[in-house]
Design a protein around this motif. Structure first.
Motif, PDB file in Angstrom:
ATOM      1  N   UNK A   1      -5.095   0.294   6.052  1.00  0.00           N
ATOM      2  CA  UNK A   1      -4.689  -0.014   4.661  1.00  0.00           C
ATOM      3  C   UNK A   1      -5.935  -0.250   3.812  1.00  0.00           C
ATOM      4  N   UNK A   2      -6.059   0.472   2.736  1.00  0.00           N
ATOM      5  CA  UNK A   2      -7.285   0.402   1.936  1.00  0.00           C
ATOM      6  C   UNK A   2      -7.518  -0.978   1.324  1.00  0.00           C
ATOM      7  N   UNK A   3      -6.463  -1.766   1.179  1.00  0.00           N
ATOM      8  CA  UNK A   3      -6.600  -3.073   0.547  1.00  0.00           C
ATOM      9  C   UNK A   3      -7.055  -4.158   1.520  1.00  0.00           C
ATOM     10  N   UNK A   4      -6.957  -3.915   2.820  1.00  0.00           N
ATOM     11  CA  UNK A   4      -7.145  -4.969   3.828  1.00  0.00           C
ATOM     12  C   UNK A   4      -8.453  -5.741   3.690  1.00  0.00           C
ATOM     13  N   UNK A   5      -9.609  -5.068   3.523  1.00  0.00           N
ATOM     14  CA  UNK A   5     -10.856  -5.848   3.434  1.00  0.00           C
ATOM     15  C   UNK A   5     -10.852  -6.853   2.286  1.00  0.00           C
ATOM     16  N   UNK A   6     -10.197  -6.511   1.197  1.00  0.00           N
ATOM     17  CA  UNK A   6     -10.209  -7.390   0.024  1.00  0.00           C
ATOM     18  C   UNK A   6      -9.154  -8.485   0.134  1.00  0.00           C
ATOM     19  N   UNK A   7      -8.065  -8.185   0.838  1.00  0.00           N
ATOM     20  CA  UNK A   7      -7.089  -9.238   1.114  1.00  0.00           C
ATOM     21  C   UNK A   7      -7.744 -10.351   1.925  1.00  0.00           C
ATOM     22  N   UNK A   8      -8.594  -9.943   2.857  1.00  0.00           N
ATOM     23  CA  UNK A   8      -9.307 -10.926   3.676  1.00  0.00           C
ATOM     24  C   UNK A   8     -10.392 -11.613   2.870  1.00  0.00           C
ATOM     25  N   UNK A   9     -11.205 -10.820   2.151  1.00  0.00           N
ATOM     26  CA  UNK A   9     -12.343 -11.374   1.397  1.00  0.00           C
ATOM     27  C   UNK A   9     -11.900 -12.444   0.414  1.00  0.00           C
ATOM     28  N   UNK A  10     -10.821 -12.154  -0.315  1.00  0.00           N
ATOM     29  CA  UNK A  10     -10.407 -13.063  -1.384  1.00  0.00           C
ATOM     30  C   UNK A  10      -9.172 -13.898  -1.021  1.00  0.00           C
ATOM     31  N   UNK A  11      -8.784 -13.862   0.254  1.00  0.00           N
ATOM     32  CA  UNK A  11      -7.673 -14.679   0.762  1.00  0.00           C
ATOM     33  C   UNK A  11      -6.404 -14.444  -0.052  1.00  0.00           C
ATOM     34  N   UNK A  12      -5.999 -13.193  -0.050  1.00  0.00           N
ATOM     35  CA  UNK A  12      -4.857 -12.776  -0.851  1.00  0.00           C
ATOM     36  C   UNK A  12      -3.660 -12.490   0.035  1.00  0.00           C
ATOM     37  N   UNK A  13      -2.470 -12.604  -0.564  1.00  0.00           N
ATOM     38  CA  UNK A  13      -1.223 -12.241   0.095  1.00  0.00           C
ATOM     39  C   UNK A  13      -0.550 -11.161  -0.724  1.00  0.00           C
ATOM     40  N   UNK A  14      -0.168 -10.058  -0.080  1.00  0.00           N
ATOM     41  CA  UNK A  14       0.538  -8.993  -0.793  1.00  0.00           C
ATOM     42  C   UNK A  14       1.826  -9.547  -1.392  1.00  0.00           C
ATOM     43  N   UNK A  15       2.127  -9.100  -2.619  1.00  0.00           N
ATOM     44  CA  UNK A  15       3.292  -9.628  -3.333  1.00  0.00           C
ATOM     45  C   UNK A  15       4.080  -8.502  -4.009  1.00  0.00           C
ATOM     46  N   UNK A  16       4.076  -7.324  -3.396  1.00  0.00           N
ATOM     47  CA  UNK A  16       4.788  -6.194  -3.966  1.00  0.00           C
ATOM     48  C   UNK A  16       4.288  -4.909  -3.357  1.00  0.00           C
ATOM     49  N   UNK A  17       4.887  -3.809  -3.797  1.00  0.00           N
ATOM     50  CA  UNK A  17       4.535  -2.501  -3.261  1.00  0.00           C
ATOM     51  C   UNK A  17       3.264  -1.974  -3.921  1.00  0.00           C
ATOM     52  N   UNK A  18       2.459  -1.196  -3.190  1.00  0.00           N
ATOM     53  CA  UNK A  18       1.269  -0.573  -3.784  1.00  0.00           C
ATOM     54  C   UNK A  18       1.661   0.384  -4.910  1.00  0.00           C
TER      55      UNK A  18
END
Length: 268
Positions: A1-18
């Motif tokens: 998933x292209x977003x994964x590194x940034x979800x980890x870096x900025x401590x994010x939780x997905x909240x909807x569809x890409x």
């Protein structure tokens, strides 16, 4: 998933569809429990300078920039339900224009920090200057652009793509998204309003509406009406040039340019 590194870096939780657009990949997320938007620019995107502009706007008239790394941006998510496009097509076009003009005022307000280095309007108009005589009106649009750019007034940091779909409802009020990030005359920043709402011919091609729009933003921003109309005419040609480059029918932009040309008057 292209977003994964940034979800980890900025401590994010997905909240909807890409979401995928022509210029980017986006993912609604939660940041410290608050709605945010993660945006990854595609290699072909022209929105790179917009990251610097968004940071310089500082949340005044635009969504807040939370974090940025290379071509990744984490920003405030506008979660309101009102739509300026719907407002315009349902009978309150002037109300929508006043809102966008008020947003432009915030974006253009002086800041305490020096502005970032951004591409200028001469670079932005390059496609129009290189199009040639694909249509008889385009050389005249190019001549108007050159005339305006030769003697700029009230230069500052511009959004560069201000229109109905790029000004969204939020709990803080109306805020702009997706700036291109351009340095140039403030009058250019409202030029795209004359071509919007997108594909609504009855508004875009109405000369009476164009004059009302010009008067409204001229009064709100304190900019001479001929320069607003001059940039609107030039930008219609630029939009047509972009369409030609991309293999898209430029009909509406061409017809808008032809409608606007006799309205411009004497540009000082």
């Amino acid at each position: 998933m292209i977003f994964s590194p940034y979800l980890t870096r900025w401590r994010l939780t997905a909240d909807g569809a890409p979401i995928e657009t022509a210029t980017s990949h986006l993912l609604p997320v939660l940041h410290a429990g608050n709605p945010a938007m993660l945006k990854l620019l595609k290699p072909s995107s022209d929105e790179g300078p917009g990251i610097a502009a968004l940071g310089w706007f500082g949340g005044a008239g635009a969504v807040r920039l939370i974090a940025a790394k290379d071509d990744a941006v984490l920003m405030e998510r506008a979660i309101g339900t009102r739509s300026l496009t719907e407002m315009a097509i349902s009978g309150d076009d002037q109300g929508a224009i006043r809102i966008i003009a008020a947003v432009a005022m915030q974006l253009h307000a002086p800041r305490a920090t020096p502005p970032p280095a951004l591409p200028d309007l001469t670079r932005r108009f390059r496609a129009l200057f290189e199009t040639g005589a694909s249509h008889p009106v385009l050389p005249r649009c190019a001549a108007m652009a050159r005339r305006l750019l030769a003697a700029p007034r009230s230069v500052g940091v511009l959004h560069g793509d201000l229109h109905h779909q790029n000004v969204l409802d939020s709990p803080r009020g109306w805020v702009a998204i997706d700036p291109k990030g351009v340095s140039g005359e403030r009058a250019y920043d409202v030029a795209n309003l004359f071509l919007n709402p997108v594909d609504v011919d009855r508004l875009v091609l109405d000369p009476a509406r164009a004059l009302r729009l010009a008067n409204t933003v001229s009064d709100a921003l304190g900019i001479e009406r001929p320069r607003i109309l001059g940039f609107a005419f030039a930008h219609a040609g630029l939009s047509a040039a972009w369409c030609i480059e991309d293999g898209i029918n430029p009909r509406l932009a061409i017809e808008a340019a032809e409608m606007l040309e006799p309205l411009v008057g004497e540009v000082g």
